[in-house]
Scaffold this active site. Structure first.
Site, PDB file in Angstrom:
ATOM      1  N   THR A 139       0.754  -1.265   0.193  1.00 35.90           N
ATOM      2  CA  THR A 139      -0.318  -0.246  -0.276  1.00 35.90           C
ATOM      3  C   THR A 139       0.445   1.506   0.516  1.00 35.90           C
ATOM      4  OG1 THR A 139      -1.724   0.708   1.520  1.00 35.90           O
ATOM      5  CG2 THR A 139       0.356   0.157   1.971  1.00 35.90           C
ATOM      6  N   ASP A 140       0.453   2.019  -0.221  1.00 34.52           N
ATOM      7  CA  ASP A 140       0.705   3.445  -0.183  1.00 34.52           C
ATOM      8  C   ASP A 140       1.396   4.388   1.016  1.00 34.52           C
ATOM      9  OD1 ASP A 140      -1.567   4.544   0.160  1.00 34.52           O
ATOM     10  OD2 ASP A 140      -2.123   5.907  -1.628  1.00 34.52           O
ATOM     11  N   GLU A 141       0.548   3.606   1.940  1.00 28.76           N
ATOM     12  CA  GLU A 141       0.832   3.986   3.522  1.00 28.76           C
ATOM     13  C   GLU A 141       1.926   3.924   4.071  1.00 28.76           C
ATOM     14  OE1 GLU A 141      -2.987   3.637   5.963  1.00 28.76           O
ATOM     15  OE2 GLU A 141      -4.689   3.069   4.664  1.00 28.76           O
ATOM     16  N   TYR A 181      -1.692  -0.575  11.175  1.00 34.50           N
ATOM     17  CA  TYR A 181      -1.732  -1.366  10.180  1.00 34.50           C
ATOM     18  C   TYR A 181      -0.644  -0.646   8.875  1.00 34.50           C
ATOM     19  CZ  TYR A 181      -3.572  -1.872   4.432  1.00 34.50           C
ATOM     20  OH  TYR A 181      -2.939  -2.229   3.624  1.00 34.50           O
ATOM     21  N   LYS A 185       1.946  -2.988   7.030  1.00 29.59           N
ATOM     22  CA  LYS A 185       2.495  -3.879   5.849  1.00 29.59           C
ATOM     23  C   LYS A 185       3.850  -3.410   5.576  1.00 29.59           C
ATOM     24  CE  LYS A 185      -0.137  -4.828   2.736  1.00 29.59           C
ATOM     25  NZ  LYS A 185      -0.186  -6.053   2.384  1.00 29.59           N
TER      26      LYS A 185
HETATM   27  P1  NAD Z   1     -10.051  -6.810   2.268  1.00 31.86           P
HETATM   28  O1  NAD Z   1      -9.693  -7.366   3.537  1.00 31.86           O
HETATM   29  O2  NAD Z   1     -10.668  -7.245   1.162  1.00 31.86           O
HETATM   30  O3  NAD Z   1      -9.520  -8.875   2.263  1.00 31.86           O
HETATM   31  C1  NAD Z   1      -8.452  -9.374   2.501  1.00 31.86           C
HETATM   32  C2  NAD Z   1      -8.776 -11.057   2.525  1.00 31.86           C
HETATM   33  O4  NAD Z   1      -7.515 -12.308   2.475  1.00 31.86           O
HETATM   34  C3  NAD Z   1      -9.659 -11.758   2.875  1.00 31.86           C
HETATM   35  O5  NAD Z   1     -10.320 -12.224   2.126  1.00 31.86           O
HETATM   36  C4  NAD Z   1      -9.338 -11.941   3.946  1.00 31.86           C
HETATM   37  O6  NAD Z   1     -10.978 -13.147   4.448  1.00 31.86           O
HETATM   38  C5  NAD Z   1      -7.860 -12.821   3.430  1.00 31.86           C
HETATM   39  N1  NAD Z   1      -6.843 -13.015   4.744  1.00 31.86           N
HETATM   40  C6  NAD Z   1      -7.073 -11.576   6.450  1.00 31.86           C
HETATM   41  N2  NAD Z   1      -6.337 -12.571   6.889  1.00 31.86           N
HETATM   42  C7  NAD Z   1      -5.489 -14.210   6.369  1.00 31.86           C
HETATM   43  C8  NAD Z   1      -4.950 -14.884   6.557  1.00 31.86           C
HETATM   44  N3  NAD Z   1      -4.737 -15.151   8.354  1.00 31.86           N
HETATM   45  N4  NAD Z   1      -4.837 -16.195   6.141  1.00 31.86           N
HETATM   46  C9  NAD Z   1      -5.076 -16.065   4.369  1.00 31.86           C
HETATM   47  N5  NAD Z   1      -5.754 -15.091   4.314  1.00 31.86           N
HETATM   48  C10 NAD Z   1      -6.481 -14.042   5.089  1.00 31.86           C
HETATM   49  O7  NAD Z   1      -8.611  -6.550   1.359  1.00 31.86           O
HETATM   50  P2  NAD Z   1      -8.164  -5.743   0.473  1.00 31.86           P
HETATM   51  O8  NAD Z   1      -8.457  -4.551   0.126  1.00 31.86           O
HETATM   52  O9  NAD Z   1      -8.685  -6.715  -0.872  1.00 31.86           O
HETATM   53  O10 NAD Z   1      -6.592  -4.982  -0.098  1.00 31.86           O
HETATM   54  C11 NAD Z   1      -5.520  -6.980  -0.767  1.00 31.86           C
HETATM   55  C12 NAD Z   1      -4.459  -6.304  -0.423  1.00 31.86           C
HETATM   56  O11 NAD Z   1      -4.225  -5.502  -1.160  1.00 31.86           O
HETATM   57  C13 NAD Z   1      -3.908  -6.015   1.065  1.00 31.86           C
HETATM   58  O12 NAD Z   1      -2.311  -6.301   1.458  1.00 31.86           O
HETATM   59  C14 NAD Z   1      -3.632  -4.643   0.947  1.00 31.86           C
HETATM   60  O13 NAD Z   1      -3.192  -4.062   1.620  1.00 31.86           O
HETATM   61  C15 NAD Z   1      -3.341  -4.219  -0.105  1.00 31.86           C
HETATM   62  N6  NAD Z   1      -4.342  -2.914  -1.186  1.00 31.86           N
HETATM   63  C16 NAD Z   1      -5.518  -2.535  -0.373  1.00 31.86           C
HETATM   64  C17 NAD Z   1      -5.396  -1.494  -0.740  1.00 31.86           C
HETATM   65  C18 NAD Z   1      -7.570  -0.373  -0.527  1.00 31.86           C
HETATM   66  O14 NAD Z   1      -7.120   0.473  -1.405  1.00 31.86           O
HETATM   67  N7  NAD Z   1      -8.347  -1.656  -0.930  1.00 31.86           N
HETATM   68  C19 NAD Z   1      -4.928  -0.088  -1.391  1.00 31.86           C
HETATM   69  C20 NAD Z   1      -3.437  -0.672  -1.575  1.00 31.86           C
HETATM   70  C21 NAD Z   1      -2.811  -2.049  -1.249  1.00 31.86           C
HETATM   71  O1  DAU Z   2      -4.490   3.826   0.981  1.00 29.51           O
HETATM   72  C1  DAU Z   2      -4.513   2.375   0.638  1.00 29.51           C
HETATM   73  C2  DAU Z   2      -5.095   1.757   1.656  1.00 29.51           C
HETATM   74  O2  DAU Z   2      -6.249   2.981   1.268  1.00 29.51           O
HETATM   75  C3  DAU Z   2      -5.230   0.582   1.553  1.00 29.51           C
HETATM   76  O3  DAU Z   2      -4.003   0.220   1.856  1.00 29.51           O
HETATM   77  C4  DAU Z   2      -6.562  -0.018   2.851  1.00 29.51           C
HETATM   78  O4  DAU Z   2      -5.758  -1.182   2.784  1.00 29.51           O
HETATM   79  C5  DAU Z   2      -7.793   0.641   2.552  1.00 29.51           C
HETATM   80  O5  DAU Z   2      -8.127   0.190   3.274  1.00 29.51           O
HETATM   81  C6  DAU Z   2      -7.391   2.241   2.185  1.00 29.51           C
HETATM   82  O6  DAU Z   2      -7.113   3.188   3.853  1.00 29.51           O
HETATM   83  P1  DAU Z   2      -7.655   4.118   3.685  1.00 29.51           P
HETATM   84  O7  DAU Z   2      -8.200   4.406   6.060  1.00 29.51           O
HETATM   85  O8  DAU Z   2      -7.738   5.218   2.924  1.00 29.51           O
HETATM   86  O9  DAU Z   2      -9.483   3.512   3.884  1.00 29.51           O
HETATM   87  P2  DAU Z   2     -10.823   4.051   4.291  1.00 29.51           P
HETATM   88  O10 DAU Z   2     -11.967   3.908   3.479  1.00 29.51           O
HETATM   89  O11 DAU Z   2     -11.285   3.903   6.015  1.00 29.51           O
HETATM   90  O12 DAU Z   2     -10.942   5.855   4.337  1.00 29.51           O
HETATM   91  C7  DAU Z   2     -11.168   6.711   3.135  1.00 29.51           C
HETATM   92  C8  DAU Z   2     -11.216   7.987   3.999  1.00 29.51           C
HETATM   93  O13 DAU Z   2     -12.287   8.259   5.103  1.00 29.51           O
HETATM   94  C9  DAU Z   2      -9.567   8.593   5.404  1.00 29.51           C
HETATM   95  O14 DAU Z   2      -9.950   9.524   5.172  1.00 29.51           O
HETATM   96  C10 DAU Z   2     -10.788   8.225   6.835  1.00 29.51           C
HETATM   97  C11 DAU Z   2     -12.313   8.548   6.289  1.00 29.51           C
HETATM   98  N1  DAU Z   2     -12.962   7.724   6.353  1.00 29.51           N
HETATM   99  C12 DAU Z   2     -12.941   6.346   6.732  1.00 29.51           C
HETATM  100  C13 DAU Z   2     -15.020   5.916   7.286  1.00 29.51           C
HETATM  101  C14 DAU Z   2     -14.166   4.325   7.394  1.00 29.51           C
HETATM  102  C15 DAU Z   2     -14.320   8.755   7.255  1.00 29.51           C
HETATM  103  O15 DAU Z   2     -14.010   9.793   7.179  1.00 29.51           O
HETATM  104  N2  DAU Z   2     -15.430   7.981   7.817  1.00 29.51           N
HETATM  105  C16 DAU Z   2     -15.458   6.707   8.198  1.00 29.51           C
HETATM  106  O16 DAU Z   2     -16.879   6.407   7.912  1.00 29.51           O
END
Ligand code: NAD
Ligand code: DAU
Length: 375
Positions: A139-141, A181, A185
């Site tokens: 992730t970019d975080e 988190y 990562k």
């Molecule tokens: P998600 O939470 O929707 O899905 C995670 C999946 O991993 C689930 O299916 C869960 O059952 C599985 N999992 C969790 N723990 C496990 C374990 N111990 N063993 C096997 N499986 C397990 O997550 P997502 O949003 O799809 O993110 C997927 C990946 O991409 C993550 O590594 C996250 O850090 C990365 N990522 C997410 C975003 C985003 O915006 N969502 C952006 C950049 C990177």
């Molecule tokens: O940048 C990549 C990341 O983006 C991924 O690595 C993470 O897995 C993914 O969850 C996401 O993280 P964020 O914290 O940016 O996503 P989230 O949807 O939780 O929140 C987006 C923005 O909105 C953040 O600034 C917090 C704000 N927010 C979020 C929720 C859930 C609110 O203001 N209210 C809310 O209820």
């Protein structure tokens, strides 16, 4: 049936993982795709109904922290490439329960790396120019947070970094994670690079910005707010809503993963993002406008649902990814403009209320627990 290659995808029942599994199953019928997922609360096999009966798809319910099981799966299927997405992914949960994040994201990644290393050393794949690889999705975080120090409105402009270079995360930006988190990562990214540098494992790391699109768990901003607007529930905006996120349509991320898995340089890092920054409050306004309009409500109908609440602890101000390397070296760019992608996304959630109800009621857990055992 003989398969040309066996590709293991972890976390394939989650949001991004399900899009990657779908893309690979459909695009590579001569490869077998092994989806390895623990089915935590975030894992929902209902995300994969359309491909679950395909002959080149297999599901294995397993925990990535279980080294013996990972090795067994890799050996059983003669795995020749791993795309690792399984993780705990929600920042708010990591603030409440950091241990789970260290366990899955750090120890889980390490156990997977050790199993892969053992398999690859046994089979001699560690030598030579094999592209069999360990591809880690990050992730970019991990880069920390940026200031609001450049003009607003730079969107879909791949030359923006030439003018405002310092205001983006590049592949060279130092790691400065803030939340549990992102710390977990970051740690997993370091382990992947350590396995490349120490053992010569062909590994790649990519760091992507915020994804949006179908099948996202409704604890994250966009699906949560779409569902709340639909049901006239308050929209809890953290702080003043001024934090900035860089949004990418999930299928564009999946396409980038496909490209990098097949053509990326082992040992390399690529940033993935579409130069698409939005303040949270502006995203909320777009969501209100789109949902209201698709439901035939008058303009402004849901404006009063906006509710400013206590800010997230340690809330990162701004993320913005410079993905020009990926654009320049592998020719990737997003296929969808945000204006189009967000309408497509809102329409999907409104059309798939059954999926949403199943998730919010916990029905999916009961159904798959009966099939695969309790989570
Ligand atoms: P998600 O939470 O929707 O899905 C995670 C999946 O991993 C689930 O299916 C869960 O059952 C599985 N999992 C969790 N723990 C496990 C374990 N111990 N063993 C096997 N499986 C397990 O997550 P997502 O949003 O799809 O993110 C997927 C990946 O991409 C993550 O590594 C996250 O850090 C990365 N990522 C997410 C975003 C985003 O915006 N969502 C952006 C950049 C990177
Ligand atoms: O940048 C990549 C990341 O983006 C991924 O690595 C993470 O897995 C993914 O969850 C996401 O993280 P964020 O914290 O940016 O996503 P989230 O949807 O939780 O929140 C987006 C923005 O909105 C953040 O600034 C917090 C704000 N927010 C979020 C929720 C859930 C609110 O203001 N209210 C809310 O209820």
């Amino acid at each position: 049936m003989e398969f040309k290659r066996n590709i293991m995808i972890t976390g394939g029942a989650g949001f991004i993982g399900s899009h990657v599994v779908r893309l690979f199953v459909n695009r590579y019928p001569d490869c077998r795709i092994i989806n390895v997922d623990k089915l935590t609360y975030a894992g929902n096999l209902g995300n994969l109904r359309d491909i679950e009966d395909m002959p080149n798809y297999v599901f294995e319910k397993a925990d990535i922290c279980d080294f013996d099981r990972m090795l067994e799966i890799m050996r059983t299927y003669d795995v020749g490439g791993i795309i690792h997405l399984a993780a705990e992914s929600h920042v708010d949960r990591s603030i409440r329960d950091p241990f789970t994040f260290a366990r899955t994201n750090v120890m889980g990644t390490l156990s997977l790396l050790q199993a892969a290393r053992s398999l690859w050393e046994d089979s001699g794949w560690m030598t030579g120019s094999s592209r069999c690889m360990f591809y880690h999705i990050s992730t970019d975080e991990v880069y920390g947070a940026l200031e609001l120090n450049h003009p607003e409105g730079i969107r879909s402009d791949f030359s923006a970094h030439e003018v405002y270079g310092d205001s983006f995360f590049t592949e060279e930006t130092k790691y400065r994670p803030h939340s549990p988190y992102s710390a977990s990562k970051a740690s997993s990214d370091h382990f992947v690079r350590a396995f490349h540098d120490t053992y010569g494992m062909p590994a790649i790391v990519t760091n992507c910005s915020n994804n949006y699109g179908p099948y996202q768990f409704p604890e994250k901003l966009i699906p949560l707010f779409i569902n709340n607007i639909r049901h006239n529930r308050p929209l809890p905006v953290y702080g003043k809503g001024e934090n900035v996120r860089d949004w990418l349509y999930v299928e564009d991320h999946a396409r980038a993963i496909d490209l990098i898995f097949h053509r990326g340089e082992p040992g390399a890092t690529y940033n993935i993002g579409g130069f698409n920054e939005w303040k949270n409050i502006d995203i909320v306004k777009v969501l209100i406008k789109t949902v209201d309009s698709l439901l035939g409500r008058p303009e402004g109908y849901s404006d009063s649902l906006i509710t400013y609440v206590t800010d997230r602890k340690g809330h990162d101000l701004r993320y913005a990814i410079d993905s020009s390397r990926l654009h320049r070296e592998l020719g990737w760019s997003p296929s969808l403009q945000f204006e189009e992608g967000i309408v497509k996304t809102v329409r999907w959630y409104l059309d798939n209320q059954e999926w949403m109800d199943d998730v919010t009621s916990g029905g999916y857990m009961k159904y798959y627990d009966e099939m695969y055992g309790r989570r």
